[in-house]
Design an enzyme around this catalytic site. Structure first.
Site, PDB file in Angstrom:
ATOM      1  N   ASP A 178       0.845  -1.208   0.000  1.00  0.00           N
ATOM      2  CA  ASP A 178       0.000   0.000   0.000  1.00  0.00           C
ATOM      3  C   ASP A 178       0.873   1.248   0.000  1.00  0.00           C
ATOM      4  O   ASP A 178       0.606   2.203  -0.736  1.00  0.00           O
ATOM      5  CB  ASP A 178      -0.911   0.021   1.231  1.00  0.00           C
ATOM      6  CG  ASP A 178      -2.148  -0.848   1.043  1.00  0.00           C
ATOM      7  OD1 ASP A 178      -2.307  -1.414  -0.051  1.00  0.00           O
ATOM      8  OD2 ASP A 178      -2.942  -0.960   1.995  1.00  0.00           O
TER       9      ASP A 178
ATOM     10  N   GLU B  74       3.988   1.439  -0.948  1.00  0.00           N
ATOM     11  CA  GLU B  74       4.707   1.510  -2.223  1.00  0.00           C
ATOM     12  C   GLU B  74       3.818   2.128  -3.297  1.00  0.00           C
ATOM     13  O   GLU B  74       4.248   2.983  -4.064  1.00  0.00           O
ATOM     14  CB  GLU B  74       5.152   0.103  -2.646  1.00  0.00           C
ATOM     15  CG  GLU B  74       5.858   0.097  -3.988  1.00  0.00           C
ATOM     16  CD  GLU B  74       6.246  -1.303  -4.471  1.00  0.00           C
ATOM     17  OE1 GLU B  74       6.026  -2.276  -3.717  1.00  0.00           O
ATOM     18  OE2 GLU B  74       6.751  -1.411  -5.598  1.00  0.00           O
TER      19      GLU B  74
ATOM     20  N   GLN C  89       3.941  13.462 -29.305  1.00  0.00           N
ATOM     21  CA  GLN C  89       3.217  13.953 -30.484  1.00  0.00           C
ATOM     22  C   GLN C  89       3.566  15.417 -30.770  1.00  0.00           C
ATOM     23  O   GLN C  89       3.847  15.789 -31.906  1.00  0.00           O
ATOM     24  CB  GLN C  89       1.699  13.781 -30.258  1.00  0.00           C
ATOM     25  CG  GLN C  89       0.855  14.004 -31.488  1.00  0.00           C
ATOM     26  CD  GLN C  89       1.097  12.928 -32.554  1.00  0.00           C
ATOM     27  OE1 GLN C  89       1.571  11.840 -32.249  1.00  0.00           O
ATOM     28  NE2 GLN C  89       0.814  13.245 -33.802  1.00  0.00           N
TER      29      GLN C  89
ATOM     30  N   GLY D 278       2.342  -4.230  -8.763  1.00  0.00           N
ATOM     31  CA  GLY D 278       0.999  -4.723  -9.102  1.00  0.00           C
ATOM     32  C   GLY D 278       0.536  -4.043 -10.372  1.00  0.00           C
ATOM     33  O   GLY D 278       0.577  -2.817 -10.482  1.00  0.00           O
ATOM     34  N   THR D 279       0.111  -4.837 -11.323  1.00  0.00           N
ATOM     35  CA  THR D 279      -0.278  -4.301 -12.635  1.00  0.00           C
ATOM     36  C   THR D 279      -1.604  -3.530 -12.539  1.00  0.00           C
ATOM     37  O   THR D 279      -2.308  -3.603 -11.525  1.00  0.00           O
ATOM     38  CB  THR D 279      -0.480  -5.456 -13.641  1.00  0.00           C
ATOM     39  OG1 THR D 279      -1.532  -6.281 -13.127  1.00  0.00           O
ATOM     40  CG2 THR D 279       0.775  -6.302 -13.811  1.00  0.00           C
TER      41      THR D 279
ATOM     42  N   GLU E 127      -4.280  -4.323 -13.902  1.00  0.00           N
ATOM     43  CA  GLU E 127      -5.372  -5.290 -13.691  1.00  0.00           C
ATOM     44  C   GLU E 127      -5.473  -5.667 -12.208  1.00  0.00           C
ATOM     45  O   GLU E 127      -6.572  -5.766 -11.646  1.00  0.00           O
ATOM     46  CB  GLU E 127      -5.143  -6.541 -14.555  1.00  0.00           C
ATOM     47  CG  GLU E 127      -5.262  -6.302 -16.056  1.00  0.00           C
ATOM     48  CD  GLU E 127      -4.125  -5.474 -16.651  1.00  0.00           C
ATOM     49  OE1 GLU E 127      -2.978  -5.610 -16.186  1.00  0.00           O
ATOM     50  OE2 GLU E 127      -4.377  -4.678 -17.575  1.00  0.00           O
TER      51      GLU E 127
END
Ligand SMILES: Cc1cc2nc3c(=O)[nH]c(=O)nc-3n(C[C@H](O)[C@H](O)[C@H](O)COP(=O)(O)OP(=O)(O)OC[C@H]3O[C@@H](n4cnc5c(N)ncnc54)[C@H](O)[C@@H]3O)c2cc1C
Length: 401
Positions: A250, A252, A353, A381-382, A384
């Protein structure tokens, strides 16, 4: 462009002291770390002198009490230091967070008095480099359930066997907080945390890994082959490592957001400068409405990120030792890092861009920043996994079949 970087938000716990902490880290990083960033990116080079210099300037151990060599401040202050460093050398900022938050702050929060005294003064001074080893080749998003590294008790030692991968600071670390299974039958509730020193027999760096971004921050696969670690180096109780992991994650996640914010602020600054100076059709490109639209979108992302980041840091700074890993703070930190990572991705996409062909060239600073964005959607943690945490907390109590 100072107007963008120096915008002083009156937000949450942001006061004059915080302003000074951010300015101080920004000044140090601009003077001492910015000049290292190009070679770090080109060669995956690690400048040995950087960590002692950061330590000498009092920029390690932000959350650690002065009696252990730290600054005695809170997580909000640590986040501001990280934001300042990230503007000028985001790879060093990543090394900083692995050292200061994942390793030192975790040892402070979860270690005993003896461990704090043995390890924290050197980590706070930057004399020793810290790392954290959780991820394994077969255990990423399911780091706890699929963990294969084991630790078996042998007298007054534990013997570790297994490997860890993608470990930030791994190739240069002196002190590593490592998770291993002390009871394989108990799944995630059979994990313990250990402080491993690089010279302990049976520990070795298997390989240094070459990355697409954050180059120069060192990343490794680590091997533990009958690695003997004194039992005195177990952090917390046996089989209670899951508490250490979850509350540490958490904090992190709360800290990855200011890393993103620093990068996005710098990208906006570079892009506004470019829009003012690059001429096409006889005018600065900033005079074209479609370019103005991109700048406006970037600005909104940066300011939204700032608000969410500070709100989350403010809440995470109040998490007591032993707390976290569940509830509101678990959801909030996952949401903050998910938003910050996605917003940084969008900001850098627009920045390149606006820079046109020059943004596509590897050596340009904006290209270096662009290549950093993807990691923020993967590490700690990704995206997802973050969505699973947020929805899991929102749907708590729901009846499932
Ligand atoms: C440069 C770098 C530095 C790192 N530093 C550290 C470090 O210092 N210490 C450390 O311990 N780790 C570190 N990591 C590891 C990082 O935390 C992991 O890479 C991350 O947790 C994802 O694990 P994985 O790479 O094994 O991906 P996987 O878990 O294999 O995931 C692959 C894909 O599947 C998706 N997925 C997996 N499970 C589910 C699910 N149930 N539902 C939906 N989608 C799912 C993921 O979201 C992802 O898109 C670092 C990684 C990198 C790249």
């Amino acid at each position: 462009m100072d107007a963008i970087r120096n915008e002083k938000p009156n937000l949450f716990d942001f006061d004059a002291d915080h302003e000074m902490i951010l300015d101080n880290a920004d000044r140090f990083a601009r003077n001492e770390l910015y000049g290292l960033s190009e070679r770090m990116d080109n060669e995956e080079w690690w400048p040995d002198e950087a960590f002692p210099k950061i330590g000498d300037n009092g920029l390690f151990g932000i959350t650690i009490p002065e009696e252990f060599g730290g600054a005695g401040l809170d997580l909000f202050a640590a986040g501001l230091v990280l934001q300042g460093l990230a503007r000028w050398n985001h790879a060093m900022a990543l090394a900083w967070v692995a050292h200061d938050n994942l390793c030192a702050n975790n040892i402070y929060r979860n270690g005993n008095e003896d461990q704090r005294r043995r390890y924290l003064p050197d980590l706070c001074a930057g004399r020793k480099i810290g790392a954290l080893g959780l991820t394994e080749p077969g255990a990423g998003s399911d780091a706890l359930g699929s963990m294969r590294t084991t630790a078996r008790r042998d007298g007054d030692h534990y013997v570790l066997n297994g490997s860890k991968i993608y470990i930030t600071n791994g190739p240069v670390a002196d002190v590593l907080l490592v998770y291993a299974k002390t009871d394989r039958e108990k799944g995630p509730h059979g994990i313990s945390a250990f402080i491993v020193e690089k010279d302990m027999p049976g520990f070795k760096v298997a390989q240094k890994l070459v990355k697409m971004g954050y180059r120069g921050s060192q990343t490794a696969e680590l091997l533990f082959e009958e690695c003997r670690v004194p039992a005195a180096n177990r952090v917390g109780e046996e089989n209670e490592g899951v508490r250490v992991v979850m509350s540490g994650l958490d904090l992190e996640r709360a800290m990855i957001s200011p890393l993103c914010l620093g990068i996005a602020e710098r990208a906006l600054e570079l892009t506004v400068d470019f829009a003012k100076t690059r001429q096409q059709f006889g005018k600065p490109i900033g005079s074209f409405q479609m370019v103005q639209s991109m700048l406006a979108d970037m600005y909104v992302h940066v300011e939204t990120m700032r608000t969410f980041t500070y709100r989350t840091l403010s809440a995470a700074a109040k998490v007591e030792i032993g707390e976290g890993g569940r509830g509101d703070i678990h959801r909030l930190t996952a949401a903050s890092v998910m938003y910050a990572a996605e917003a940084t991705h969008k900001v850098l996409d627009l920045a390149v861009q606006v820079h046109g062909g020059s943004g596509y060239i590897w050596e340009s600073e904006i290209n270096r920043l662009f290549r950093s964005t993807k990691l923020m959607e993967i590490g700690a943690g990704t995206t997802e996994v973050r969505k699973m945490i947020i929805s899991g907390e929102l749907l708590k109590g729901m009846k499932r079949d």
